[in-house]
Design a protein around this motif. Sequence first.
Motif, PDB file in Angstrom:
ATOM      1  N   HIS A  96      58.909  57.005  30.199  1.00  0.00           N
ATOM      2  CA  HIS A  96      59.436  56.010  31.135  1.00  0.00           C
ATOM      3  C   HIS A  96      58.548  54.788  31.309  1.00  0.00           C
ATOM      4  CE1 HIS A  96      56.640  58.265  33.495  1.00  0.00           C
ATOM      5  NE2 HIS A  96      56.946  57.675  34.631  1.00  0.00           N
ATOM      6  N   LEU A  97      57.240  54.969  31.119  1.00  0.00           N
ATOM      7  CA  LEU A  97      56.325  53.840  31.248  1.00  0.00           C
ATOM      8  C   LEU A  97      54.981  54.157  30.608  1.00  0.00           C
ATOM      9  CD1 LEU A  97      54.129  54.688  33.649  1.00  0.00           C
ATOM     10  CD2 LEU A  97      55.968  53.983  35.137  1.00  0.00           C
ATOM     11  N   ASP A  98      54.229  53.101  30.339  1.00  0.00           N
ATOM     12  CA  ASP A  98      52.846  53.208  29.867  1.00  0.00           C
ATOM     13  C   ASP A  98      51.983  52.636  30.987  1.00  0.00           C
ATOM     14  OD1 ASP A  98      54.013  53.897  27.424  1.00  0.00           O
ATOM     15  OD2 ASP A  98      53.815  51.873  26.627  1.00  0.00           O
ATOM     16  N   PHE A  99      50.817  53.246  31.221  1.00  0.00           N
ATOM     17  CA  PHE A  99      49.959  52.682  32.253  1.00  0.00           C
ATOM     18  C   PHE A  99      48.498  52.792  31.854  1.00  0.00           C
ATOM     19  CE2 PHE A  99      49.264  56.992  33.402  1.00  0.00           C
ATOM     20  CZ  PHE A  99      48.029  57.001  34.028  1.00  0.00           C
ATOM     21  N   ARG A 100      47.722  51.905  32.428  1.00  0.00           N
ATOM     22  CA  ARG A 100      46.283  51.902  32.231  1.00  0.00           C
ATOM     23  C   ARG A 100      45.608  51.678  33.578  1.00  0.00           C
ATOM     24  NH1 ARG A 100      48.483  53.289  28.317  1.00  0.00           N
ATOM     25  NH2 ARG A 100      48.268  52.512  26.202  1.00  0.00           N
ATOM     26  N   ILE A 101      44.484  52.336  33.764  1.00  0.00           N
ATOM     27  CA  ILE A 101      43.581  52.088  34.880  1.00  0.00           C
ATOM     28  C   ILE A 101      42.321  51.517  34.245  1.00  0.00           C
ATOM     29  CG2 ILE A 101      42.247  53.077  36.772  1.00  0.00           C
ATOM     30  CD1 ILE A 101      44.291  55.442  36.723  1.00  0.00           C
ATOM     31  N   VAL A 102      41.923  50.336  34.668  1.00  0.00           N
ATOM     32  CA  VAL A 102      40.753  49.660  34.104  1.00  0.00           C
ATOM     33  C   VAL A 102      39.700  49.559  35.203  1.00  0.00           C
ATOM     34  CG1 VAL A 102      39.889  47.608  32.932  1.00  0.00           C
ATOM     35  CG2 VAL A 102      42.279  48.320  32.599  1.00  0.00           C
ATOM     36  N   VAL A 103      38.533  50.157  34.954  1.00  0.00           N
ATOM     37  CA  VAL A 103      37.430  50.109  35.899  1.00  0.00           C
ATOM     38  C   VAL A 103      36.344  49.222  35.282  1.00  0.00           C
ATOM     39  CG1 VAL A 103      35.677  51.445  37.128  1.00  0.00           C
ATOM     40  CG2 VAL A 103      37.978  52.393  36.799  1.00  0.00           C
ATOM     41  N   ASP A 104      36.088  48.086  35.942  1.00  0.00           N
ATOM     42  CA  ASP A 104      35.093  47.125  35.467  1.00  0.00           C
ATOM     43  C   ASP A 104      33.937  47.060  36.440  1.00  0.00           C
ATOM     44  OD1 ASP A 104      36.238  45.907  33.067  1.00  0.00           O
ATOM     45  OD2 ASP A 104      37.777  45.090  34.396  1.00  0.00           O
ATOM     46  N   LEU A 105      32.725  46.951  35.895  1.00  0.00           N
ATOM     47  CA  LEU A 105      31.523  46.734  36.699  1.00  0.00           C
ATOM     48  C   LEU A 105      30.947  45.380  36.344  1.00  0.00           C
ATOM     49  CD1 LEU A 105      29.691  50.168  36.425  1.00  0.00           C
ATOM     50  CD2 LEU A 105      31.260  49.382  38.186  1.00  0.00           C
ATOM     51  N   GLU A 106      30.459  44.687  37.369  1.00  0.00           N
ATOM     52  CA  GLU A 106      29.859  43.373  37.161  1.00  0.00           C
ATOM     53  C   GLU A 106      28.619  43.264  38.032  1.00  0.00           C
ATOM     54  OE1 GLU A 106      31.021  38.668  37.765  1.00  0.00           O
ATOM     55  OE2 GLU A 106      32.524  40.201  38.150  1.00  0.00           O
ATOM     56  N   GLU A 107      27.514  42.881  37.416  1.00  0.00           N
ATOM     57  CA  GLU A 107      26.267  42.681  38.156  1.00  0.00           C
ATOM     58  C   GLU A 107      26.275  41.288  38.766  1.00  0.00           C
ATOM     59  OE1 GLU A 107      24.091  45.174  38.518  1.00  0.00           O
ATOM     60  OE2 GLU A 107      25.256  46.451  37.173  1.00  0.00           O
ATOM     61  N   LYS A 108      26.008  41.199  40.061  1.00  0.00           N
ATOM     62  CA  LYS A 108      25.885  39.930  40.777  1.00  0.00           C
ATOM     63  C   LYS A 108      24.560  39.970  41.518  1.00  0.00           C
ATOM     64  CE  LYS A 108      30.010  37.841  40.442  1.00  0.00           C
ATOM     65  NZ  LYS A 108      30.388  36.481  40.389  1.00  0.00           N
ATOM     66  N   GLY A 109      23.494  39.543  40.834  1.00  0.00           N
ATOM     67  CA  GLY A 109      22.166  39.656  41.423  1.00  0.00           C
ATOM     68  C   GLY A 109      21.806  41.124  41.567  1.00  0.00           C
ATOM     69  N   SER A 110      21.494  41.542  42.781  1.00  0.00           N
ATOM     70  CA  SER A 110      21.162  42.957  43.027  1.00  0.00           C
ATOM     71  C   SER A 110      22.394  43.775  43.379  1.00  0.00           C
ATOM     72  CB  SER A 110      20.143  43.049  44.163  1.00  0.00           C
ATOM     73  OG  SER A 110      20.715  42.546  45.360  1.00  0.00           O
ATOM     74  N   ARG A 111      23.556  43.147  43.414  1.00  0.00           N
ATOM     75  CA  ARG A 111      24.798  43.844  43.766  1.00  0.00           C
ATOM     76  C   ARG A 111      25.560  44.250  42.506  1.00  0.00           C
ATOM     77  NH1 ARG A 111      28.504  40.569  47.276  1.00  0.00           N
ATOM     78  NH2 ARG A 111      28.477  39.256  45.443  1.00  0.00           N
ATOM     79  N   GLN A 112      26.314  45.317  42.622  1.00  0.00           N
ATOM     80  CA  GLN A 112      27.177  45.767  41.534  1.00  0.00           C
ATOM     81  C   GLN A 112      28.608  45.802  42.069  1.00  0.00           C
ATOM     82  OE1 GLN A 112      26.560  49.800  40.011  1.00  0.00           O
ATOM     83  NE2 GLN A 112      26.776  49.011  37.945  1.00  0.00           N
ATOM     84  N   LEU A 113      29.455  44.921  41.516  1.00  0.00           N
ATOM     85  CA  LEU A 113      30.848  44.850  41.932  1.00  0.00           C
ATOM     86  C   LEU A 113      31.707  45.755  41.057  1.00  0.00           C
ATOM     87  CD1 LEU A 113      31.299  41.010  42.515  1.00  0.00           C
ATOM     88  CD2 LEU A 113      30.713  42.789  44.181  1.00  0.00           C
ATOM     89  N   VAL A 114      32.667  46.417  41.682  1.00  0.00           N
ATOM     90  CA  VAL A 114      33.605  47.292  40.995  1.00  0.00           C
ATOM     91  C   VAL A 114      34.998  46.688  41.140  1.00  0.00           C
ATOM     92  CG1 VAL A 114      34.672  49.578  40.949  1.00  0.00           C
ATOM     93  CG2 VAL A 114      32.270  49.334  41.587  1.00  0.00           C
TER      94      VAL A 114
END
Length: 155
Positions: free
Chosen positions: A91-109
């Motif tokens: 019925h459908l195709d799906f993806r879950i994409v988990v990205d990490l990005e460093e912003k100085g000392s912070r890690q964004l998800v």
Amino acid sequence: MRNSEDILPGADWRDRFQGEMMTPGVTSLDVSRLLLDHPPAWISGLMALRNRIVSLFGLKTVELVADASAGGFPVLFSTPERTVLGFDDRHLDFRIVVDLEEKGSRQLVSVTTIVRCKNLFGRLYLLAVGPFHRRIVPATMRPFCSDVRPANSGT
């Protein structure tokens, strides 16, 4: 890094949520497992109900496969910065994409969900689960992320 159009060409629907890791220094696969392996009880209950219902229609259920999945969703691609999970069904195709990005000392998800409907049943399914999905993703992120919020869905 590939954008979401490259991950699932022709997608009909996508959403994206972002937050800041409370304990940085993890990989995208680690975050994927944090998100999906131990969801809040109400989400586990909804997934069990979903599995019972979709099995009646011969659709795939989500079941944990050690070391090859996160929360029962197969890992399709993984680097320290990006993990792509998901599968294709009738019925459908799906993806879950988990990205990490460093912003100085912070890690964004960032968690992006991408769906491509194959038929009317896929569109109806998406219509039914969409409102729940917009609550489920932030709820799974909040135990380990601060400032969880909707984000621009372009990746």
